[in-house]
Design a protein around this motif. Structure first.
Motif, PDB file in Angstrom:
ATOM      1  N   MET A  25       0.843  -1.191   0.000  1.00 41.59           N
ATOM      2  CA  MET A  25       0.000   0.000   0.000  1.00 41.59           C
ATOM      3  C   MET A  25       0.883   1.248   0.000  1.00 41.59           C
ATOM      4  SD  MET A  25      -3.308   0.504   0.162  1.00 41.59           S
ATOM      5  CE  MET A  25      -4.323   1.921   0.252  1.00 41.59           C
ATOM      6  N   PRO A  26       0.634   2.190  -0.903  1.00 44.32           N
ATOM      7  CA  PRO A  26       1.441   3.412  -0.932  1.00 44.32           C
ATOM      8  C   PRO A  26       1.354   4.177   0.389  1.00 44.32           C
ATOM      9  CG  PRO A  26       0.122   3.221  -2.911  1.00 44.32           C
ATOM     10  CD  PRO A  26      -0.347   2.154  -1.968  1.00 44.32           C
ATOM     11  N   ARG A  27       2.445   4.811   0.731  1.00 43.42           N
ATOM     12  CA  ARG A  27       2.468   5.584   1.977  1.00 43.42           C
ATOM     13  C   ARG A  27       1.731   6.905   1.843  1.00 43.42           C
ATOM     14  NH1 ARG A  27       8.578   5.383   2.287  1.00 43.42           N
ATOM     15  NH2 ARG A  27       8.170   7.517   1.776  1.00 43.42           N
ATOM     16  N   GLU A  28       1.830   7.548   0.685  1.00 43.91           N
ATOM     17  CA  GLU A  28       1.258   8.880   0.512  1.00 43.91           C
ATOM     18  C   GLU A  28       0.307   8.883  -0.687  1.00 43.91           C
ATOM     19  OE1 GLU A  28       2.222  11.720   2.347  1.00 43.91           O
ATOM     20  OE2 GLU A  28       3.652  10.607   3.552  1.00 43.91           O
ATOM     21  N   THR A  29      -0.733   9.698  -0.599  1.00 46.89           N
ATOM     22  CA  THR A  29      -1.650   9.871  -1.722  1.00 46.89           C
ATOM     23  C   THR A  29      -1.693  11.349  -2.075  1.00 46.89           C
ATOM     24  OG1 THR A  29      -3.004   7.990  -1.044  1.00 46.89           O
ATOM     25  CG2 THR A  29      -3.997   9.554  -2.576  1.00 46.89           C
ATOM     26  N   VAL A  30      -1.439  11.641  -3.344  1.00 45.84           N
ATOM     27  CA  VAL A  30      -1.480  13.001  -3.865  1.00 45.84           C
ATOM     28  C   VAL A  30      -2.738  13.126  -4.724  1.00 45.84           C
ATOM     29  CG1 VAL A  30      -0.302  14.717  -5.303  1.00 45.84           C
ATOM     30  CG2 VAL A  30       1.032  13.121  -3.895  1.00 45.84           C
ATOM     31  N   LEU A  31      -3.490  14.185  -4.508  1.00 43.01           N
ATOM     32  CA  LEU A  31      -4.692  14.439  -5.308  1.00 43.01           C
ATOM     33  C   LEU A  31      -4.457  15.666  -6.168  1.00 43.01           C
ATOM     34  CD1 LEU A  31      -7.673  13.928  -6.034  1.00 43.01           C
ATOM     35  CD2 LEU A  31      -8.279  15.365  -4.079  1.00 43.01           C
ATOM     36  N   PRO A  69       5.876   3.486  -6.775  1.00 46.06           N
ATOM     37  CA  PRO A  69       4.524   3.148  -6.312  1.00 46.06           C
ATOM     38  C   PRO A  69       4.464   2.677  -4.866  1.00 46.06           C
ATOM     39  CG  PRO A  69       5.311   1.505  -7.881  1.00 46.06           C
ATOM     40  CD  PRO A  69       6.334   2.609  -7.846  1.00 46.06           C
ATOM     41  N   SER A  70       5.595   2.266  -4.307  1.00 49.42           N
ATOM     42  CA  SER A  70       5.572   1.878  -2.896  1.00 49.42           C
ATOM     43  C   SER A  70       5.653   3.102  -1.980  1.00 49.42           C
ATOM     44  CB  SER A  70       6.720   0.914  -2.587  1.00 49.42           C
ATOM     45  OG  SER A  70       7.962   1.582  -2.668  1.00 49.42           O
ATOM     46  N   ALA A  71       6.007   4.253  -2.550  1.00 52.74           N
ATOM     47  CA  ALA A  71       6.131   5.479  -1.761  1.00 52.74           C
ATOM     48  C   ALA A  71       4.915   6.390  -1.884  1.00 52.74           C
ATOM     49  CB  ALA A  71       7.380   6.241  -2.176  1.00 52.74           C
TER      50      ALA A  71
END
Length: 134
Positions: free
Chosen positions: A1-7, A30-32
């Motif tokens: 699961m990625p650590r950060e999500t950018v919108l 994708p892991s970050a």
């Protein structure tokens, strides 16, 4: 699961934010981190010229669909990047926010859309580099 999500958010979610999210997901580890996109007034579909210029980079947007930007969606992300939606874009306390004043590719010739894509790519690359998401 990625650590950060950018919108990435714009008005129609049919141009700038779609390009930014697709470029981010192609360039970031994708892991970050991963990217999503949304718009304040979603269009029916992604602009054809946007699909064309992204295909030039071997990035297909065929399955992507414009979606509505909501405060709930923003509250679930780690970073919000807005692109021309002004006051219509929700800002949530505690969610880091940047505004990228980029021109809208809607109705522009392919050459201009390509220039906008390249501007977005440069900003995405800088965001990934400074955040350590390579």
């Amino acid at each position: 699961m990625p650590r950060e999500t950018v919108l990435f958010a714009c008005v129609e979610n049919a141009g700038r934010s779609q390009m930014a999210a697709a470029l981010f997901n192609a360039l970031a580890d994708p892991s970050a981190a991963r990217a999503l996109s949304a718009g304040t007034e979603p269009a029916e579909r992604i602009h054809p010229a946007v699909e064309q210029v992204m295909r030039e980079l071997d990035i297909e947007l065929g399955d992507a669909r414009p979606r509505r930007l909501t405060a709930d969606l923003v509250a679930r992300v780690d970073v919000l990047i807005t692109m021309g939606c002004g006051a219509a874009c929700p800002v949530v306390p505690g969610v880091p926010h940047e505004d990228w004043p980029l021109p809208d590719p809607k109705g522009e010739p392919v050459e201009r859309v390509r220039e906008i894509r390249d501007q977005i790519r440069a900003r995405v690359e800088a965001l990934i580099a400074r955040s350590g998401w390579r």
